[in-house]
Design an enzyme around this catalytic site. Structure first.
Site, PDB file in Angstrom:
ATOM      1  CB  SER A  79      -0.904   0.011   1.228  1.00  0.00           C
ATOM      2  OG  SER A  79      -0.135   0.202   2.405  1.00  0.00           O
ATOM      3  CG  ASP A  80       1.270   5.847  -1.519  1.00  0.00           C
ATOM      4  OD1 ASP A  80       2.175   6.061  -0.686  1.00  0.00           O
ATOM      5  OD2 ASP A  80       1.083   6.574  -2.512  1.00  0.00           O
ATOM      6  CD1 TRP A  81       4.629   5.714   4.819  1.00  0.00           C
ATOM      7  CD2 TRP A  81       4.553   4.455   2.990  1.00  0.00           C
ATOM      8  NE1 TRP A  81       5.757   4.916   4.802  1.00  0.00           N
ATOM      9  CE2 TRP A  81       5.736   4.136   3.694  1.00  0.00           C
ATOM     10  CE3 TRP A  81       4.295   3.773   1.801  1.00  0.00           C
ATOM     11  CZ2 TRP A  81       6.646   3.180   3.263  1.00  0.00           C
ATOM     12  CZ3 TRP A  81       5.199   2.816   1.355  1.00  0.00           C
ATOM     13  CH2 TRP A  81       6.357   2.533   2.079  1.00  0.00           C
ATOM     14  N   GLY A  82      -0.711   4.858   4.155  1.00  0.00           N
ATOM     15  CA  GLY A  82      -2.040   5.249   4.591  1.00  0.00           C
ATOM     16  C   GLY A  82      -3.138   4.949   3.592  1.00  0.00           C
ATOM     17  CB  ALA A  83      -3.143   3.814   0.127  1.00  0.00           C
TER      18      ALA A  83
END
Length: 862
Positions: A267-271
């Site tokens: 995941s992208d950071w916080g996605a």
């Protein structure tokens, strides 16, 4: 993918399909399996299976989940396996160098690499970056970038990627990946997919059709997968109603099944937004692991969607063990795949992303334990020479009436004008995340940046060269003091005026530009400065450092502006690379990786900046596959006359002639074999977990005193486990069909079968040969470009399908050969879920020096 049941082969059910307009199906999440036909991959897979088979449930979860934001010394760090002496994975930005460290290089941006139109330089840049990431002890480089592709010219992060043309981006990302991974570092292709703007990036719902997805946005990711990329980062946005990181059509169906991706999705950071939705829909690694902030009332029970929550989901039978095993096997296969040959060792991280001090906390958020966190290892080697070469060879000469190259022996005086030419007086890294325009701009801003070890500004380079050759040097820094700029320019035989327009990530705003650019004008009074200088000096040269096209038609038409150069974001050797081109020490070969329209409206696309409901913005892509030159040059779409400089345009210091274009069919006479393969049943690694038995999976007795605040652990909390809600985060297990957890034999997709898709798509069907002659008096480089015209009224008029950079002495001739594969000349058929050649249309190939300068053409003998 289809499900094998006792009743036969039945279409999979899709949660996304039920809720949105996603066109095709995606459960269950595909698992990787042996492939003896690929010896290198098979060896890595066997090592991974042997390793994963030794792991306990919580050790497996550790390797899938980040330890939390600022939870260790890297931007992202997974948990470890101390019992086996395996340290967690270190992940670091970014696409042009190692972020947040010292003594590492600042490479030219991705768009500059694309502008070279040189596969050699693309590969060399990847190799050099890979060496530096490895030297710092990084396991995964968070790059290269194919999303944003560049749908809108104002897109904030377009510069991190390569080009709005999917073919050029596909070649560039593949070469970069091969370079990075050849040095023992896992590359991460990002941001997957449709992350085309910064406005509303965390909530926008992008609605897109299957054909546009395949022919435009998915295309370069197919090339990344075919290159063997070890990881893919899913993006923040929604796709047809569902977040990308828990979208089973995007991750399971397209990426893992159709494209045959055998690495891991992070995941992208916080996605990541849920436990089950992400796990069942194909996510393999959660980053950064926590919620990127202190726990709150809305935080999930474990402070993470995975960690203990994933362990609990497996123990409850909500996530099958084979799905967890596949996550870890994908991660470890990617690891072993790059750790071969001279790169079997694994250096430990020798830095902290959170401080430059030698000593500091191992875990920044908890401020403990205090230890040596930075060894200040210099990893730059001799990469400055490559960076200088890239800076020079990516510089695009858009206009030259004959003033270039400048003569070191006859030039008497030179004026360098504008803030963008000069040093930032506070240092090149004084603005956090490079988010300012104080001095020359050599990269955009946001997480795709790195710190400059040094930055050679154009003024510094040109001053040194002027002193060496007795050229009188004048300069002024202000863009707003136009009388001084004019006075300075009028005193010199040649005036070079610099201007910029930058962009970046949406967590930083510059002058009201929140990542995406608000328009296509130059910043900091740049247009007025250019007009003022050109009004007083008939030998004015314009140099642009921009994140994409700007409206520059006024300069193109100005009789006193003798040359215009786009230098993009050239990295630490900015000034030296530019000087090499201005004075002819390097043969110009830069070609524009995008189209320069006469105004913003002429591009036919809109940036979504205002939404009726800002919490749920929705974005359509009505232009379909018609972006950039495909829009401008296609009948009934854009207007050719609205182009200032075309895609692929760039001039050099000599002239070239084309002749003897030959097209020969070399393959494909046996037809195209549709993939009809089937998978093996989903393998389970190691000891089988007892569903419902939490004994042994809770925090070890006595560990409480060792617990690091906010650090993400894999253990189950018995109270949470036995509570009514448990891991209840939307969606719950009742929202998924049984097929989402079915590990039985699956039927593969017609267009799938190998990395990148069906192997038959990459069969070479035609060879195209053309003779190129240097008809001038100087040695020079021609970038020969091959375009295909499908001659289908529903398709773009032109599609880039090949390029080659050729160095030729005066009067020398070379035969340039291109290969056209089945995929190159096919269109996507949604109903058949496959690529097909439309034989009812007579396709034509063109060769030339740009999309708007085509010299010869031939019909393909289909």
């Amino acid at each position: 993918m289809r499900l094998q049941t006792s009743a036969g082969l039945l279409p999979l059910i899709s949660l996304t399909t039920a809720l949105t307009e996603t066109p095709f199906l995606g459960f269950p999440s595909p698992w990787i399996s042996p492939d003896p036909s690929d010896a290198e991959w098979q060896a890595a897979y066997e090592k991974a299976v042997a390793f994963v088979s030794q792991l306990t449930l919580t050790e497996k979860v550790n390797l899938t989940t980040g330890t939390g934001w600022e939870g260790d010394r890297c931007i992202g760090k997974t948990g470890s396996v101390p019992r086996l002496g395996f340290e967690g994975f270190c992940l670091m930005d970014g696409p042009l160098g190692v972020r947040y460290v010292d003594k590492a290089s600042a490479f030219p941006a991705g768009m500059n690499a694309a502008a070279t139109f040189s596969k050699r330089l693309m590969r060399a840049r990847g190799e050099a970056m890979g060496e530096e990431f490895r030297g710092k002890g990084v396991d995964v480089q968070l790059g290269p970038v194919a999303g944003a592709l560049g749908r809108t010219p104002q897109g904030g992060r377009n510069w991190e990627g390569f080009s709005p043309d999917p073919y050029l981006t596909g070649v560039a990302i593949a070469e970069t990946i091969r370079g990075i991974q050849s040095r023992g570092v896992i590359a991460c292709a990002k941001h997957y997919i449709l992350n085309e703007q910064e406005h509303f990036r965390g909530s926008v719902d992008v609605r897109i059709g299957d054909k546009t997805m395949h022919e435009l946005y998915l295309w370069p990711f197919a090339d990344a997968v075919r290159a063997g990329v070890g990881s893919v980062m899913c993006s923040y946005n929604r796709v047809n109603g569902t977040y990308a990181c828990e979208n089973e059509w995007v991750q399971n169906y397209l990426l893992k099944s159709e494209l045959g991706f055998r690495g891991f999705v992070m995941s992208d950071w916080g996605a990541q937004h849920s436990t089950l939705g992400s796990a069942l829909s194909g996510l393999d690694m959660a980053m950064p692991g926590d919620m990127m902030g202190p726990p709150s009332a809305s935080s999930p029970p474990y402070g993470s969607h995975w960690g203990g929550a994933l362990t609990q989901a497996v123990l409850k039978g909500e996530v099958p063990q084979w799905r967890l095993d596949d996550m870890v096997t994908r991660i470890m296969t990617s690891f072993f795949r790059v750790h071969v040959g001279s790169y079997t060792s694994r250096p430990e991280p020798n830095f902290s992303a959170w401080t430059r001090n030698t000593t500091g906390p191992q875990y920044k958020y908890s401020n403990r334990p205090w230890t040596t966190v930075n060894s200040h290892i210099d990893v730059q080697a001799n990469h400055s020479a490559l960076i200088r070469e890239l800076a020079a060879k990516s510089t695009v000469i858009l206009k030259n009436t004959g003033i270039l190259p400048l003569s070191k022996s006859s030039l008497t005086s030179l004026a360098v004008i504008g803030n963008d030419a000069h040093d930032n007086l506070n240092g090149p890294n004084s603005c956090p995340e490079r988010a300012c325009i104080n001095g020359t701009v050599a990269m955009g801003y946001g997480s795709g940046t790195t710190d400059f070890p040094y930055l050679i500004s154009p003024a510094t380079a040109l001053l040194g060269l002027s002193q060496e050759h007795n050229i009188t040097f004048f300069n002024t820094t202000s863009n707003w003091d136009l009388p001084t700029a004019q006075s300075t320019a009028s005193n010199a035989s040649v005036a070079i005026v610099f201007a910029t327009a930058t962009s970046g990530e949406n967590f930083v705003s510059i002058d009201g530009n929140a990542g995406d650019r608000n328009n296509l004008t130059l910043w900091d009074n740049g247009d007025a400065l250019i007009r003022a200088v050109a009004a007083v000096n008939p030998n004015t040269i314009v140099v642009l450092h921009t994140s994409g096209p700007v409206v520059i038609d006024h300069a193109d038409k100005h009789p006193n502006i003798s040359a215009i150069l786009w230098a993009g974001f050239p990295g630490q050797e900015s000034g030296n690379g530019l000087a090499d081109v201005l004075f002819g020490d390097v043969h110009p070969q830069g070609r524009s990786p995008f189209t320069w329209g006469k105004d913003l409206e002429s591009y036919g696309v809109e940036l979504l900046t205002v939404a009726p409901d800002p919490r749920s913005p929705r974005q359509e892509f009505p232009e379909g596959v018609f972006i950039d030159y495909r829009w401008f040059l296609s009948e009934g779409k854009g207007e050719r006359g609205r182009v200032t400089y075309g895609f692929g345009h760039g001039v050099g210091y000599t002239e070239f002639e084309y002749g003897d274009l030959v097209v020969e069919r070399v393959g494909g006479r046996g037809g195209y074999e549709v993939n009809k393969g089937r998978t093996i049943p989903a393998p389970v690694m190691g000891e089988v977990v007892d569903i419902g038995d939490v004994e042994g999976w809770t925090e070890p007795e006595g560990f409480e005193g060792w617990r690091i605040p906010r650090y993400v652990y894999p253990w189950v909390n018995a109270t949470v486990y036995n509570s009514e809600n448990g891991t209840a985060r939307s969606p719950s297990i009742g929202d998924f069909p049984p097929e989402a957890r079915d590990g039985g034999v699956q039927e593969e997709l017609p267009a799938g079968g190998k990395e990148g898709g069906n192997e038959g798509l990459y069969e070479v069907l035609f060879e195209v040969k053309v003779d190129v002659k240097n008809a001038g008096t100087r040695e020079g480089v021609e970038v020969v470009q091959l375009y295909l015209s499908p001659n289908n009224p529903l398709a773009p008029s032109l599609l880039l399908r090949g390029f080659d950079d050729v160095l030729l002495a005066p009067n020398a001739t070379k035969t340039v050969t291109f290969s056209l594969t089945r995929r190159d000349i096919s269109e996507w058929n949604t109903e058949a879920q496959n690529w097909e050649i439309l034989t009812e249309y007579q396709q034509t190939v063109f060769v030339g020096s740009s999309s708007m300068d085509l010299r010869l053409n031939r019909t393909l003998p289909l």
